[in-house]
Enzyme design. Sequence first.
Site, mmCIF file in Angstrom:
data_model
loop_
_atom_site.group_PDB
_atom_site.id
_atom_site.type_symbol
_atom_site.label_atom_id
_atom_site.label_comp_id
_atom_site.label_asym_id
_atom_site.label_seq_id
_atom_site.Cartn_x
_atom_site.Cartn_y
_atom_site.Cartn_z
ATOM 1 N N HIS A 58 -85.536 -5.937 22.046
ATOM 2 C CA HIS A 58 -86.941 -6.335 21.884
ATOM 3 C C HIS A 58 -87.805 -5.123 21.527
ATOM 4 O O HIS A 58 -88.683 -5.203 20.676
ATOM 5 C CB HIS A 58 -87.492 -6.907 23.190
ATOM 6 N N ASP A 174 -80.519 -13.606 16.400
ATOM 7 C CA ASP A 174 -80.712 -15.059 16.371
ATOM 8 C C ASP A 174 -80.866 -15.470 14.906
ATOM 9 O O ASP A 174 -81.953 -15.868 14.465
ATOM 10 C CB ASP A 174 -81.944 -15.420 17.194
ATOM 11 N N SER A 209 -79.060 -8.804 25.118
ATOM 12 C CA SER A 209 -79.649 -10.114 25.346
ATOM 13 C C SER A 209 -80.205 -10.156 26.763
ATOM 14 O O SER A 209 -79.629 -9.547 27.676
ATOM 15 C CB SER A 209 -78.571 -11.199 25.192
HETATM 16 P P1 AMP Z 1 -86.050 -13.713 23.022
HETATM 17 O O1 AMP Z 1 -86.897 -13.032 24.055
HETATM 18 O O2 AMP Z 1 -84.630 -13.816 23.366
HETATM 19 O O3 AMP Z 1 -86.677 -14.994 22.550
HETATM 20 O O4 AMP Z 1 -86.090 -12.740 21.743
HETATM 21 C C1 AMP Z 1 -87.289 -12.342 21.160
HETATM 22 C C2 AMP Z 1 -87.001 -11.706 19.817
HETATM 23 O O5 AMP Z 1 -86.173 -10.567 20.009
HETATM 24 C C3 AMP Z 1 -86.254 -12.649 18.859
HETATM 25 O O6 AMP Z 1 -86.755 -12.475 17.548
HETATM 26 C C4 AMP Z 1 -84.824 -12.171 18.986
HETATM 27 O O7 AMP Z 1 -84.058 -12.421 17.830
HETATM 28 C C5 AMP Z 1 -85.040 -10.678 19.172
HETATM 29 N N1 AMP Z 1 -83.872 -10.071 19.816
HETATM 30 C C6 AMP Z 1 -83.287 -10.430 20.989
HETATM 31 N N2 AMP Z 1 -82.212 -9.662 21.225
HETATM 32 C C7 AMP Z 1 -82.116 -8.801 20.187
HETATM 33 C C8 AMP Z 1 -81.199 -7.759 19.839
HETATM 34 N N3 AMP Z 1 -80.165 -7.442 20.611
HETATM 35 N N4 AMP Z 1 -81.404 -7.079 18.693
HETATM 36 C C9 AMP Z 1 -82.457 -7.393 17.885
HETATM 37 N N5 AMP Z 1 -83.341 -8.363 18.152
HETATM 38 C C10 AMP Z 1 -83.180 -9.059 19.285
#
Ligand code: AMP
Length: 304
Positions: A58, A174, A209
């Site tokens: 993030h 994602d 993640s």
């Molecule tokens: P989330 O909080 O899981 O909804 O993720 C928020 C944003 O961060 C989304 O655009 C995800 O694709 C991105 N994201 C989550 N994990 C990663 C990662 N390991 N590398 C790059 N982007 C990420």
Amino acid sequence: MVTIRRYNIFILASSFWLPNSVLEMRIINDPAKLQQLVSQVPRPLVLVPTMGALHEGHLALVLRARKLARGTGTAAASVFVNPTQFGPSEDLERYPRPFERDSALLKQNGCDLIFAPEAPDMYYPDRSVEIVENALSQVMCGASRPGHFSGVCTVVAKLFNLFRPDIAIFGAKDFQQLAIITRMVRDLNFPIRVEAHPTVREPDGLAMSSRNVYLSAEEREQAPVIQKVLQRAEKKVREGRGSVTGLVEWMRTQIQRAPLAKVDYAVAVDPANLQTVSQLRPPMLLAAAVFFGDTRLIDNRLVE
Ligand code: AMP
């Protein structure tokens, strides 16, 4: 009098060029207040939507937002665990919500503005409009998680209307979500540039993640199998020997060799439309979703 006027000019000039990031970071909970504020903040406004429980992945997106906003624009993030994208048997209740830590990290990484609403602030009890994407969301995570992507599209459209960002950044981890949001922006004429950020990984290759914290020590040890197998599958695609069905079957069996892994799906698809391909050649998206216990992890590899 003259001196005072000069002093005023100096104050005005410095507040104009001072990097936004050295000013106070704002935390807003109320959607109406956010809408009011964004009409006054310096542009470009670059948005990173998140569900919080932030990790280095993030934060890489936030740093990118800071860079794209340059010194004078606004780097913004939303922190909202969106209930409508979780299925009834999924992890909505136990999803981590360390907001103090998240807001400190966002501040340290140059974020100017956080929007952190509560679910009732975002959804009327009698809401009756949602956004449904009908092609890209039929496969992969969309097939395993019915309704997930309409939850995602609807909340992202709401965030776009609330923030009116110039640029929005999404992670390639994602990939399907990124493809669907890009399609939504195109089809619904949102005046927003969608920017993709590469996947950030742990040293052993596991994609970062927020759900990795659920893994037991044993599961954590086995989880990098997903990326390892996708990497070897990429090599096979580049060699161009064998069939797509053979490759997908091979991916499934190889991942399944980790004793705690249960493959939800393993696919080789066209990255442009996420449909199964017939020929084993680039461009191709290799992707998998794998359960370790109750924890469902996803990862992908784009073969270009
Ligand atoms: P989330 O909080 O899981 O909804 O993720 C928020 C944003 O961060 C989304 O655009 C995800 O694709 C991105 N994201 C989550 N994990 C990663 C990662 N390991 N590398 C790059 N982007 C990420």
